[in-house]
Scaffold this active site. Sequence first.
Site, short mmCIF file in Angstrom:
data_model
loop_
_atom_site.label_atom_id
_atom_site.label_comp_id
_atom_site.label_asym_id
_atom_site.label_seq_id
_atom_site.Cartn_x
_atom_site.Cartn_y
_atom_site.Cartn_z
CG ASN A 118 8.01 -2.40 -68.61
OD1 ASN A 118 8.29 -1.52 -67.90
ND2 ASN A 118 7.13 -2.71 -69.19
CG HIS A 164 18.46 -29.82 -24.95
ND1 HIS A 164 17.04 -30.00 -25.37
CD2 HIS A 164 18.85 -31.06 -25.42
CE1 HIS A 164 16.73 -31.20 -25.81
NE2 HIS A 164 18.00 -31.67 -25.87
CB SER A 285 28.70 0.66 -19.71
OG SER A 285 27.89 1.66 -19.08
CE LYS A 291 27.06 -3.54 -19.28
NZ LYS A 291 26.38 -4.80 -19.28
CD GLU A 298 24.72 -6.83 -27.40
OE1 GLU A 298 25.75 -6.15 -27.14
OE2 GLU A 298 23.65 -6.45 -26.90
#
Length: 466
Positions: A118, A164, A285, A291, A298
């Site tokens: 412990n 915003h 891609s 791409k 990400e």
Amino acid sequence: MSSQQRSQGNQQWGGRYSAGPSAIMEEINASIGFDRKMWRQDIRGSLAHAAMLRHVGIISAEDEASIKEGLAAIGEEIEAGQFTFSTALEDIHMNIEARLTERIGEAGKRLHTARSRNDQVALDVRLWVRDAIDGLDAQIADVMRALVERADEHAATVMPGFTHLQPAQPTTLGHHLLAYVEMLGRDRSRLGDCRARMNESPLGAAALCGTGFPVDRHMTAAALGFDGPTRNSLDSVASRDFALEFLAAAAICATHLSRFAEEIVIWTNPYFGFVRLSDAYTTGSSIMPQKRNPDAAELVRAKIGRISGHLIGLMTVMKGLPLTYGKDMQEDKEGIFDAAETLALCLAATAGMVRDMKPDVARLREAAGAGFSTATDLADWLVRELRLPFRDAHHVTGHLVAKAEAKGVDLSGLTLEEMQAEEPRIHNGVFQVLSVEASVASRTSYGGTAPVNVRRMAGEWRERLA
Ligand code: ARG
């Protein structure tokens, strides 16, 4: 484990047990699959414990010497991938201890005097978290250094500042990057606070009540780099708030990285075109030849999910747990390990992207001027030059923005006459404040966006991080 061994029960506590565990018991009980990561910490703790046992006369100098030798050899075995980890031996503590006894005999069996798993596990986890904090701290500093270099380079590169996610006022890329340096600086300080608070040694708390052996807890604490021993044996084996604090600090840091990663995703989108990442941090891609996907960004954006998940996970394990140790606490490790390793990976990827990204200065300049971004500068000019109350200036500027919008130009595309139709006292001087360069240069308030400020701040950070 052989069936004969199993029928004899566990070799560590076989005294009372006559039958071995069921297979499912063994499976749910074992932590060796993950806590083997703490083998270095376990050996470090055992070495300190053995030295102390010898110092106070509980074991002989010969015993300590052979324990030392045995543990060193076991360390080499593990490092070389030659150690056989056994599920039947549950965890890293018993795996190492059993092997030690196998190697050195009697002395190995004395090592566990005045110690329990412990306090041993409480110690190992603390040592592991402390090491992780030290590594992460260095990595965060590296990301900060990368940001500071890019910030200095782009101290005067104007770009849109957003609120915003709508164009608000022009800022500079340097100022924007230094905002993250501030956040990461606080992350380091949070981890540092956590480290300072947790830097007490639980070793010697034994199972929960301390021990009758004349142990020297101050000695082991000092040997292991702690400020001192913990003051309450029950707390020592029952508490994991140091781990919760670590996870919270890690989650906050990962939140910052996630925000930055999301900005990279936005900025590299061709509709924005603010920065470009090289092949090193993007993927193509398999079907769409055009791409260039910001996968690394990400993933850094996403990984916070695991880290904050581990925080909630461990808080949920610890809540309602009666004192002292409960096997529940064995569940602390995987989350802690994964959080630390995930954060380390995110920091490395972020440092890489910061150094790799290529800002498109012309595009940033163009975007900085769009969306009537210097409208506040116009309103401020009306206040300063014409002594208009700010609310009235805001109103007049609003009309001028509407006029420019209807005409399809930005504010500097209005003629003086068109402006004077709204407010007759406006004069030619107004055009000087309508450029984005003038706008950012004017914001010299402490902490403001002006390039002179950004250069000074970058310089201060560079010194602090040196
Ligand atoms: N593997 C255990 C853990 O991670 C070690 C401590 C076990 N203690 C005990 N009394 N069973 O928590």
